[in-house]
Design a protein around this motif. Structure first.
Motif: not given
Length: 307
Positions: A5-9, A98-102
């Protein structure tokens, strides 16, 4: 090591700069990481507040306008709560996004059962045409995020987790990787459970396939591994609901005698939330538990075949 998740944004913020079709829709969760991107692209970074049905609906609306929406929140709020909007706003209208979950199955135990979503992939399996990526390392997450956004107008789900393997492998958004070869059966390790599976199968004569893209299911890789083994018995170890991919295995090996065991998160709710590692153990997904379950299943098959 940073988290997926750190990479996501940072990755998606770069994609906003690179591609004028990319848009981001948030529901409060994760908004702080997009502050700079929101100032730079106020028309393409949208925070709808704590309104998850609107989150998905707004993403579909952007897709109708010709954009490539990236829609993000916790898995339980992204797939389970607004499932009708996924089914109708994207699926029924033939739209991509694109759905991106955490938070994955139980990444934040302190959040309680409302923040756990072990059934997300199984739920998406009831719909047609979704690609599902389950990275096992932050580097893989970055690669698969880029694949997802670049995938034309396809429907893609990217499942991020705080659980991760020690090292990244060269994933391509399509194929399973052969990590270990053996003749006593096949174990398919999904995403962040690869390290546990490798430790569990150390010294066992089995093939280990690594899956980070589970839908479409790589039938060719599985058939190749099963065909090279003395046994077409298959164990699938998934970081979500146990048995989610057993039907896919059965379809892939329909013309071959085989057995399949699906290991993953159990249906029983764990009400003493504890830590992530305790959940792994409780669901039998730690290396020690997996070794007993995998070897017991494969040895039982040997006994049946030789009796």
């Amino acid at each position: 090591m940073d988290t997926m998740r750190d990479r996501f944004a940072p990755v998606v913020s770069r994609l906003l700069d690179e591609d004028p079709r990319v848009a981001v829709v948030l529901a409060e969760i994760g908004k702080d990481a997009f502050e700079a991107a929101m100032r730079k692209h106020p028309d393409r970074v949208i925070n709808v507040g704590i309104r998850e049905q609107l989150l998905v609906g707004a993403g579909a609306g952007l897709a109708l306008a010709g954009l490539r929406p990236v829609v993000h929140t916790f898995a339980s709020f992204l797939v389970e709560r607004p499932f009708e909007q996924i089914k109708l706003d994207f699926g029924h209208q033939g739209l991509g996004g694109v759905l991106v979950s955490a938070a994955a199955s139980f990444d934040w135990p302190a959040g309680g059962f409302t923040h756990m979503a072990p059934g997300d992939v199984a739920l998406l399996d009831t719909l047609d045409g979704w690609t599902v990526h389950v990275p096992g390392h932050p580097d893989e997450a970055e690669t698969l995020l880029r694949h997802a956004v670049a995938a034309g107008d396809d429907k893609v789900y990217v499942r991020l987790s705080v659980q991760a393997n020690a090292r990244a492998l060269p994933v391509d958004g399509e194929r399973f990787l052969t990590v270990r070869e053996g003749r006593g059966g096949v174990v398919v390790a999904v995403g962040p459970l690869l390290d546990q599976v490798l430790a569990a199968t150390e010294g066992l004569d089995v093939s280990v396939l690594y899956a980070t893209t589970v839908r479409p299911f790589d039938e060719r890789a599985l058939r190749r591994a099963a065909g090279a083994a003395d046994s077409a018995d298959v164990v699938v170890v998934e970081p979500y609901l146990a048995g989610t991919s057993t039907a896919a295995v059965n379809d892939a090996l329909a013309d071959l005698p085989h057995r399949v065991l699906g290991l993953g998160v159990g249906r029983r709710e764990l009400r003493r939330y504890g830590q992530v590692e305790e959940h792994l153990t409780a669901h039998g997904l730690d290396a020690g538990s997996l070794r007993g379950r995998i070897s017991g299943f494969l040895n039982a098959g040997t006994s049946v075949r030789t009796s």
